[in-house]
Structure formats: structure tokens, C-alpha cells
Design a protein around this motif. Structure first.
Motif, PDB file in Angstrom:
ATOM      1  N   LEU A  28       9.949   8.536  11.381  1.00  0.00           N
ATOM      2  CA  LEU A  28      10.887   8.829  12.464  1.00  0.00           C
ATOM      3  C   LEU A  28      11.690   7.582  12.837  1.00  0.00           C
ATOM      4  N   PHE A  29      11.046   6.425  12.808  1.00  0.00           N
ATOM      5  CA  PHE A  29      11.788   5.172  13.042  1.00  0.00           C
ATOM      6  C   PHE A  29      12.820   4.973  11.944  1.00  0.00           C
ATOM      7  N   TYR A  30      12.393   5.188  10.714  1.00  0.00           N
ATOM      8  CA  TYR A  30      13.274   4.941   9.565  1.00  0.00           C
ATOM      9  C   TYR A  30      14.527   5.808   9.652  1.00  0.00           C
ATOM     10  N   SER A  31      14.321   7.109   9.910  1.00  0.00           N
ATOM     11  CA  SER A  31      15.471   8.016   9.944  1.00  0.00           C
ATOM     12  C   SER A  31      16.375   7.720  11.129  1.00  0.00           C
ATOM     13  N   THR A  32      15.785   7.345  12.258  1.00  0.00           N
ATOM     14  CA  THR A  32      16.589   7.077  13.457  1.00  0.00           C
ATOM     15  C   THR A  32      17.375   5.775  13.328  1.00  0.00           C
ATOM     16  N   SER A  33      16.686   4.708  12.919  1.00  0.00           N
ATOM     17  CA  SER A  33      17.325   3.397  12.874  1.00  0.00           C
ATOM     18  C   SER A  33      18.302   3.268  11.703  1.00  0.00           C
ATOM     19  N   THR A  66       9.292  -8.660  -0.738  1.00  0.00           N
ATOM     20  CA  THR A  66       8.647  -8.395   0.553  1.00  0.00           C
ATOM     21  C   THR A  66       9.539  -7.533   1.436  1.00  0.00           C
ATOM     22  N   LEU A  67      10.863  -7.781   1.402  1.00  0.00           N
ATOM     23  CA  LEU A  67      11.797  -6.963   2.184  1.00  0.00           C
ATOM     24  C   LEU A  67      11.716  -5.496   1.751  1.00  0.00           C
ATOM     25  N   VAL A  68      11.692  -5.266   0.448  1.00  0.00           N
ATOM     26  CA  VAL A  68      11.617  -3.897  -0.071  1.00  0.00           C
ATOM     27  C   VAL A  68      10.279  -3.253   0.309  1.00  0.00           C
ATOM     28  N   THR A  69       9.196  -4.021   0.181  1.00  0.00           N
ATOM     29  CA  THR A  69       7.865  -3.491   0.535  1.00  0.00           C
ATOM     30  C   THR A  69       7.786  -3.164   2.016  1.00  0.00           C
ATOM     31  N   PHE A  70       8.338  -4.057   2.845  1.00  0.00           N
ATOM     32  CA  PHE A  70       8.357  -3.841   4.297  1.00  0.00           C
ATOM     33  C   PHE A  70       9.111  -2.545   4.626  1.00  0.00           C
ATOM     34  N   GLY A  71      10.292  -2.373   4.024  1.00  0.00           N
ATOM     35  CA  GLY A  71      11.075  -1.166   4.277  1.00  0.00           C
ATOM     36  C   GLY A  71      10.374   0.082   3.767  1.00  0.00           C
ATOM     37  N   GLY A  72       9.751  -0.022   2.587  1.00  0.00           N
ATOM     38  CA  GLY A  72       9.055   1.137   2.028  1.00  0.00           C
ATOM     39  C   GLY A  72       7.850   1.542   2.853  1.00  0.00           C
TER      40      GLY A  72
END
Length: 373
Positions: free
Chosen positions: A75-80, A61-67
């Protein structure tokens, strides 16, 4: 569907995955309880095995959430992930510890010894839950970053995310998630292990973890309702601070507010029947309530013209579901794929029921048919 409808749809999917992740963190919570519950090796092995059967659900679930976050809101992913690098890398290493520990703890000729992997499981349980709470709290309190016109992000703290630990409001949610995970872990043990002596010890630990959870959650939530929030002007996208923003969100989205309240009631009901009766069904109420409460808390972070990843350094760099999402084409293709999600949920439910069809006993440890972690 319009682009705006797809953006709302995918924030809902992200919120669902986030809620499932927090619910499944009963595994991490249980991992922090081995030392205070087990009196001999058989008891410790029973506790580790009932969690070992479920740890992959949390990890997946952690991997799915991140993916999903990466694909829907890049943009959130790259910034955070680029900015709060230190906080995320500690969190990810904690989860690597977990995978390695369940794989190698009972391997023959394991020269590190089982105790080493039990310590690593404790570290995963402590850091995994606490840091997730701190990071999610930053959705409401903000982080220090700047984004230019080319969508290049620049983190403004040399601590690379560690500075989130210096915010008391963030710490309150970190503590709430940690003690919630321990409470869920205890309720899961009650439902999954058949052993009279162990059950008595487990039940006695429920109030000692539930009370700190309720106190830290109430402090976080009441503070949230009355603090300034990061509102967005839908006409021009300008971000501004609004008094009691999240209280307004719950009042202007009454279904979200009522479902969150229902979730809190279910959480307390499950804890109550586990303390005051001999019921072993508390995990179903508290687990369901956890899902509802986290889901609606995340919906309030992104819906109703709210910046879900605000910048406390530069308000206009704040990320919303409108300016942070993927293109209309990408979200459309992903939405077709998401139609398979109900089938995946049915499969998970079937696998879960098959694994947990009867509580674990000491006799099962001696069976040659059982896999021992």
C-alpha cells in the motif's frame, strides 16, 4: 508467528536495508568531490576507480530496498510511487545516470568524452542523496494523499511529490544526508587511496562537510523530537496527532533511543579521529554509526503505534505497518526466504574485503591487470 509479529519483523528488515543504503551512499558523496580534490587526470582516475569498485553495492541495495518495500508493504508502494511520481522518477533517472557513466566513461571512441560522464556522476551524487533525505523526512512530516475503502490512493498535489521540497523540515534531512554522504566519501577515500598529496587535500575537506552535516542533522532531529507526530490508537486504528510523539517513541523504546545515540557518537568519533589525528580508519566508525543511527530513526517511524507514511491531507488515510502490509501468507513465505540474508551479507563482506585488500596507488593505474572506469 502472528501477523502482527511478522509486520514488525518486516519493518525491521526494511529499516536495516534503508540503513545500509544510506551508509553505502558514500559512493554518491564521493562523486560530488572529484572537481575539488583532483589536480590531474591520475588523481581523478584514482578517485573514480575506488568508487567504481563499489557503486554496484549501492545500486543493488537500492533495488533490494524497493523490492522488499513493494512485497512487504504494497500500500505504501502504490501510494508513494504512484502519487509522488515526479520525485521518484527524478531519483531513479539520477541512478540510471550513475550506471551508464561507470560503464561508458573510459570506453574507446567515446564521443561524449569522459567529462560528460563525470558531470552525470555529480548529478547522481547530488540528487540521489538529497532527494532520498527529503523523501525519508516525509515519513515524519506527511504527504498529501487520500486512500478510499478500496485501497485506491489519490495524490492531492498537482506537483506529484515536488511539493516535498517546499517543507523546511524535509530540506534539513535532505541537506544532512547530502553532507553526510560527502563526509563518508572523504573518509572512504582516506582509507582506500595511498597518495600523500591527495590525502592532505582529502583530510582538509572533512571539517568543511562534517560541520554542515552536524548542523543540519541537529536542526532536523531536535525539530523532530518536539513536533506533533502521527500516533495510532491500537484499539481501533484511528490516527491522531500527538505532541512530541517521536520523543515519546525514543523514551518508550529505550533500546532504540540508546542505539541511535550510540550511532551518533560513533559518527562523531570517526570524524574526529580523521580531523585531529592521521588515522585512516574513520570510515569504519562513522559508517557503523551511520548504520545504527538510520536504523533506529526508521524503527521510531514505524514502531510504537506510529504511522510510518502519514497523510497530512486526511489523517485516517495514513499508512501503518498494520494496515499497509501484505497478507499473513505472503509475509510468512518472505520470512523463510529472508533466512538466506546472513549468507548474502557474508558473501558481500568477503567480496568487499577482496576488492579493498590494499589501497589504490598511481602505479596501479598503469597495471594491465587493473580495470579502469
Amino acid at each position: 508467528m502472528s501477523h502482527l509479529a511478522l509486520q514488525h519483523y518486516w519493518w525491521f528488515i526494511i529499516s536495516v536495508l534503508g540503513a545500509v543504503l544510506v551508509l553505502l551512499m558514500f559512493v554518491q558523496g564521493g562523486q560530488t568531490l572529484f572537481a575539488c580534490l583532483a589536480r590531474d587526470n591520475d588523481e581523478r582516475t584514482m578517485l573514480i576507480n575506488v568508487l567504481g569498485r563499489k557503486w554496484e553495492f549501492t545500486f543493488t541495495t537500492l533495488v533490494t530496498f524497493g523490492g522488499a518495500f513493494f512485497a512487504a508493504f504494497p500500500l505504501f508502494y502504490s501510494t508513494s510511487f504512484g502519487g509522488a511520481y515526479a520525485a521518484w522518477i527524478i531519483l531513479l533517472f539520477a541512478f540510471v545516470f550513475q550506471a551508464v557513466s561507470y560503464e561508458f566513461r573510459s570506453r574507446p571512441n567515446n564521443f561524449f568524452g569522459a567529462k560528460t560522464y563525470e558531470v552525470l556522476l555529480f548529478i547522481n551524487g547530488l540528487l540521489g542523496t538529497f532527494l532520498v533525505g527529503v523523501v525519508v523526512a516525509s515519513f515524519f512530516t506527511g504527504s498529501q494523499f487520500f486512500i478510499n475503502d478500496m485501497n485506491e490512493s489519490f495524490w492531492q498535489s498537482p506537483l506529484r511529490g515536488i511539493e516535498l521540497l517546499f517543507n523546511l523540515h524535509n530540506l534539513m534531512l535532505g541537506l544532512a544526508v547530502f553532507f553526510l554522504a560527502r563526509t563518508l566519501g572523504l573518509l572512504y577515500f582516506l582509507n582506500s587511496i595511498s597518495d600523500e598529496a591527495l590525502e592532505s587535500r582529502i583530510r582538509s575537506k572533512v571539517p568543511r562537510n562534517a560541520i554542515p552535516f552536524v548542523v543540519s542533522f541537529l536542526v532536523f532531529f531536535i525539530w523532530l523530537l518536539f513536533r506533533d507526530g502521527f500516533a495510532v490508537n491500537p484499539a481501533n486504528g484511528e490516527v491522531f496527532l500527538q505532541a512530541n510523539k517521536y520523543l515519546h517513541n525514543f523514551l518508550e523504546m529505550p533500546i532504540v533511543g540508546l542505539l541511535l545515540l550510540a550511532g551518533v557518537v560513533l559518527v562523531l568519533w570517526g570524524i574526529g579521529i580523521s580531523i585531529f589525528t592521521k588515522s585512516n580508519k574513520g570510515i569504519w566508525y562513522t559508517g557503523g554509526g551511520t548504520f545504527l543511527a538510520v536504523l533506529n530513526l526508521l524503527l521510531a517511524a514505524g514502531y510504537n503505534n506510529t504511522a510510518f507514511y502519514p497523510s497530512s491531507y486526511d489523517l485516517q488515510s495514513s499508512i501503518t505497518i498494520v494496515n499497509g502490509s501484505s497478507s499473513h501468507f505472503t509475509l510468512t513465505v518472505m520470512s523463510y526466504v529472508s533466512l538466506l540474508v546472513p549468507f548474502v551479507i557474508v558473501y558481500i563482506w568477503y567480496a568487499w574485503r577482496s576488492i579493498n585488500n590494499k589501497p589504490m596507488t598511481r602505479e596501479e593505474l598503469k597495471s594491465t591487470d587493473s580495470h579502469i572506469y
